[in-house]
Design a protein around this motif. Sequence first.
Motif, PDB file in Angstrom:
ATOM      1  N   CYS B  20       0.856  -1.190   0.000  1.00  0.00           N
ATOM      2  CA  CYS B  20       0.000   0.000   0.000  1.00  0.00           C
ATOM      3  C   CYS B  20       0.892   1.240   0.000  1.00  0.00           C
ATOM      4  O   CYS B  20       1.750   1.385   0.861  1.00  0.00           O
ATOM      5  CB  CYS B  20      -0.912   0.006   1.218  1.00  0.00           C
ATOM      6  SG  CYS B  20      -1.779   1.563   1.431  1.00  0.00           S
ATOM      7  N   SER B  22       0.432   4.144   0.908  1.00  0.00           N
ATOM      8  CA  SER B  22       0.397   5.060   2.033  1.00  0.00           C
ATOM      9  C   SER B  22       0.642   4.392   3.384  1.00  0.00           C
ATOM     10  O   SER B  22       1.006   5.078   4.327  1.00  0.00           O
ATOM     11  CB  SER B  22      -0.870   5.906   2.034  1.00  0.00           C
ATOM     12  OG  SER B  22      -1.959   5.133   2.321  1.00  0.00           O
ATOM     13  N   CYS B  23       0.453   3.076   3.526  1.00  0.00           N
ATOM     14  CA  CYS B  23       0.736   2.490   4.839  1.00  0.00           C
ATOM     15  C   CYS B  23       1.665   1.290   4.784  1.00  0.00           C
ATOM     16  O   CYS B  23       1.980   0.710   5.814  1.00  0.00           O
ATOM     17  CB  CYS B  23      -0.554   2.145   5.583  1.00  0.00           C
ATOM     18  SG  CYS B  23      -1.343   0.642   5.005  1.00  0.00           S
ATOM     19  N   CYS B  40      -7.122  -0.194   0.344  1.00  0.00           N
ATOM     20  CA  CYS B  40      -6.302  -0.891   1.325  1.00  0.00           C
ATOM     21  C   CYS B  40      -7.173  -1.242   2.542  1.00  0.00           C
ATOM     22  O   CYS B  40      -7.887  -0.391   3.056  1.00  0.00           O
ATOM     23  CB  CYS B  40      -5.162   0.019   1.745  1.00  0.00           C
ATOM     24  SG  CYS B  40      -4.249  -0.569   3.159  1.00  0.00           S
ATOM     25  N   CYS B  43      -5.722   1.118   5.795  1.00  0.00           N
ATOM     26  CA  CYS B  43      -5.855   2.578   5.866  1.00  0.00           C
ATOM     27  C   CYS B  43      -6.949   3.107   4.938  1.00  0.00           C
ATOM     28  O   CYS B  43      -7.206   4.299   4.907  1.00  0.00           O
ATOM     29  CB  CYS B  43      -4.521   3.251   5.551  1.00  0.00           C
ATOM     30  SG  CYS B  43      -4.007   3.105   3.836  1.00  0.00           S
TER      31      CYS B  43
END
Lengths: 208, 216
Positions: B20, B22-23, B40, B43
């Motif tokens: 992912c 962003s996370c 995801c 998140c």
Amino acid sequence: MENARSQTPVLTAHEAGLIGCTSCGKVHRTGTDRCARCGATLHAPDGKSLQKVWAWLVAGLVVYVPANVYPMLRTTTLGQTTDNTIVGGALDLARHGDYGVALVVFIASIVIPIGKFAAIAYLALAVSRKVRMGPHARHITFVIVEFIGRWSMIDVFVVAILASLVTLDFAATIRPGIAAISFALSVAFTMISALSFDPRLIWDTKYR
Amino acid sequence: MSAVSHPESQFEDLEGLLACPSCDMLLNDRNVAANEIAACPRCHTVIEAPRPLAMTRIIMLSFAALILLFAALFFPFLELQAAGMMRHTTLLDTIAAFSGGLTAPLTLLMGALIVFLPLVRFVSLVYVLAPMAFGWAPLKHAIPVFRLVEALRPWAMIEIFMVGVAVALVKVAGLAHITIGPAFWAFVALVIVTVFKDNFMSRVTVWKTLEARRPS
Ligand SMILES: [Zn+2]
Ligand SMILES: [Zn+2]
């Protein structure tokens, strides 16, 4: 693990000994420098990005001070010049009865910038475990800061539009003041600070 | 997207995996069908949301945006009347408002934020996506060009400028009579087109397509 709440057990690329690309998601073996798919620089989700976050945040704060002290607008009416600071401008609008616009200006140029400084600082402290904040709260804070940061530039645009509309031909002239520069820089620096923040740190809970 | 279920596996094949953006959660990559949204599970960031004919639509919207940008630049933007005096202002006048004295550098910044950077993004998007829409191999340097498109995204501030115009209009409303010129409407249309265009984009999908079409 913090995520016991949600059913899915979470394994991050970092925990699996791999390295994920933050721009396209491609997974690489540790030791790879550049993403094979998009060419972005790969880096582990460590705290190194925080130094950049703090540096730009401090820069943004420093230039925000003159933005409030010096005049944003210089209005000349029949030979009389009045200097308006950001706060002064909002107060003027309220005095004329434009409460709605006064509120927009006040929120855009005072509440949002200060809230943004505080939010980024708190996030940076939270991921380095100096203050407590759960990952979900951090995530929401980050999303808000990222979305709202650019909108502070609106003040600079308003000054430019006013200055181009109200010129010498009229009884009144509006010229931009020096605060417009420091305000624009402050918004830009704070944006860079937020953009430097590695979002993967938000969810990193393994040292808890 | 689904979580990787066998963490003990040795990850010999990284092709089927996706982290992912962003996370960093490790996910099983799969082909996402049109109109489906792949997010995801941790998140909830939307990772892929392909739309049918998305690439073609983005190109068409980018062309529309280019035409509108030129219209917005060269037609009268706002007209102000007070005490028998008239003043036209174009978008270029607005940008040049800072040109005198100490605020001169702001002219460059304004030009960049509301004209130059959006322009670069529109042109670059067409350059990257047009071959994709036709099913061709990506053009030279398509990868760094698309990286540029993504890097410039927060700095193209057309929609913010538009709201700034609204605020400024209310501020001078008492001072003079204001007429809105054709460029103003071109600009409004430009904002709408830009917002639509960015909603059709799903970064990961574009990157995957670029990779799949890359001549080997
Ligand atoms: Zn990548
Ligand atoms: Zn995620």
